[in-house]
Scaffold this active site. Structure first.
Site, short mmCIF file in Angstrom:
data_model
loop_
_atom_site.label_atom_id
_atom_site.label_comp_id
_atom_site.label_asym_id
_atom_site.label_seq_id
_atom_site.Cartn_x
_atom_site.Cartn_y
_atom_site.Cartn_z
N ARG A 44 0.94 -1.32 -0.04
CA ARG A 44 0.12 -0.08 0.07
C ARG A 44 0.99 1.18 0.03
O ARG A 44 2.23 1.17 0.13
CB ARG A 44 -0.87 0.22 1.18
N ARG A 82 -7.18 -0.74 -7.20
CA ARG A 82 -7.55 0.26 -6.38
C ARG A 82 -7.70 1.50 -7.38
O ARG A 82 -6.82 1.67 -7.94
CB ARG A 82 -6.48 0.52 -5.05
N ASP A 226 -2.12 10.68 -2.40
CA ASP A 226 -2.20 9.68 -3.21
C ASP A 226 -2.35 10.16 -4.65
O ASP A 226 -2.22 9.54 -5.75
CB ASP A 226 -3.56 8.90 -2.78
N LYS A 237 -5.10 10.21 2.54
CA LYS A 237 -5.83 9.15 3.65
C LYS A 237 -6.96 9.90 4.27
O LYS A 237 -6.72 11.39 4.80
CB LYS A 237 -4.81 8.74 4.46
O1 MRU Z 1 -4.86 3.01 1.71
P1 MRU Z 1 -3.49 3.44 1.92
O2 MRU Z 1 -2.69 2.97 3.10
O3 MRU Z 1 -2.63 3.06 0.57
O4 MRU Z 1 -3.32 5.27 1.86
C1 MRU Z 1 -2.05 5.63 1.89
C2 MRU Z 1 -1.87 7.13 2.20
O5 MRU Z 1 -2.86 7.69 2.24
C3 MRU Z 1 -0.64 7.57 2.15
O6 MRU Z 1 -0.76 8.82 2.75
C4 MRU Z 1 -0.34 8.12 0.67
O7 MRU Z 1 -0.31 6.75 -0.08
C5 MRU Z 1 1.25 8.70 0.65
S1 MRU Z 1 2.11 7.41 0.67
C6 MRU Z 1 3.81 8.00 0.52
#
Ligand code: MRU
Length: 320
Positions: A44, A82, A226, A237
């Site tokens: 992830r 995703r 993301d 997130k």
């Molecule tokens: O659902 P996830 O755990 O994949 O979400 C990850 C995040 O939101 C991180 O903050 C984002 O990918 C930045 S990672 C360097």
């Protein structure tokens, strides 16, 4: 530590669903196994998902070498495993562009995606640490959200890489890791990484963040993304938006650290981004839940975006 890599004809990942209790490596031999790992969050974080997408296509190109229809279906499944982090589809498409040149060329491109993310982490750590020092002075107390360390990239990370760099420079007074409901990437993963790096920290429930800022206990918020839209909106997130509002109210910088591979010039604003809903079971065993995994922070709440190549001063009107 490499969170994800190509080892002996398969994809190896650190299984993030098992952390911090168990350090377990998974070997993924099929596209189905890789997609399951992406969807369960065993792998992830936006940069790591870009590498996973590219390696997924490399697996598919080997497995379906004589069946272009099956290969196209597999590529599509990897790209859409995703929806929110732009890196996943981008990494998959980069590798897929090499399919006409054969499986080895696809694998070489996937390895290039991996190597670029490793180099990007190092560059962001330096640029981000310089910026935080400029914005906050000598030894700031930082709040971070979700997990943006090596586990979310391949090595080092994005925002957490900056935290690590400030620590190495002796210029960090404290870190609060926001726990990140419902899957606890902050409490489980960020805390695990900071402990390994020897960085003292405390975990706070997500809803405590804005109050801790208001009470004067945080000098800046630093976190990842993301997807960064063309207008500077930041998709990250769930819980990020609350921290941005808290930072604005407290008058402290809100800094986003993400590689250029997360900047999406084709998406005008956050309103166009599909926000993954991960269903009720992660939130409650007693009924229906709404469970958006990400939120949209409008650009006017962002102080700066640090990529591996530049610092974008969103507060001064600069756009990605
Ligand atoms: O659902 P996830 O755990 O994949 O979400 C990850 C995040 O939101 C991180 O903050 C984002 O990918 C930045 S990672 C360097």
């Amino acid at each position: 530590m490499r969170t994800i890599d190509w080892v002996g004809g398969a994809v190896e990942i650190i299984d993030q669903t098992a952390l911090p209790g168990e350090e377990r490596v998974l070997r993924l031999h099929t596209v189905g196994e890789l997609i399951a790992a992406i969807q369960s969050l065993a792998v992830r974080g936006a940069p790591a998902l870009g590498v996973a997408g590219a390696f997924g296509v490399a697996l598919a190109a080997r497995i379906h070498v004589d069946d272009p229809v099956a290969l196209a279906v597999a590529v599509q499944k990897v790209e859409t495993a995703r929806p929110t982090a732009v890196n996943l589809a981008r990494g998959a498409r980069r590798a897929a562009a090499l399919i006409p040149h054969g499986p080895e060329a696809v694998l070489a491109e996937a390895c290039a995606v991996r190597d670029e993310e490793i180099a990007a982490s190092d560059a962001m750590a330096r640029l981000g640490a310089d910026l935080v020092a400029e914005l906050c002075g000598a030894r700031p107390r930082l709040l971070t959200h979700c997990n943006t360390g090596a586990l979310a990239a391949v090595t080092v990370g994005t925002a957490l890489g900056v935290v690590g760099e400030l620590h190495r420079r002796g210029r960090l007074a404290g870190v609060i890791a926001s726990e990140t409901r419902p899957l606890l990437q902050g409490a489980r993963l960020t805390s695990w990484e900071l402990t390994r790096w020897g960085i003292e920290h405390r975990v706070a429930v997500d809803s405590a963040g804005p109050f801790l800022m208001a009470r004067g206990e945080v000098d800046a918020v630093i976190l990842g993304a993301d997807r960064i839209c063309a207008n500077g909106d930041v998709i990250n997130k769930i819980g990020t938006y609350s921290h941005a509002l808290g930072a604005r109210r407290a008058g402290i910088p809100f800094v986003v650290v993400a590689p250029e591979s997360t900047v999406d010039h084709d998406t005008v604003s956050g309103a166009q981004v599909e926000i993954e809903d991960r269903g009720s079971a992660e939130v409650t065993a007693w009924g229906e839940a709404v469970n958006p995994a990400f939120d949209i922070t409008p650009f006017d709440l962002v102080t700066a975006i640090v990529t591996d190549r530049r610092v974008i001063r969103v507060d001064r009107g600069e756009k990605p």
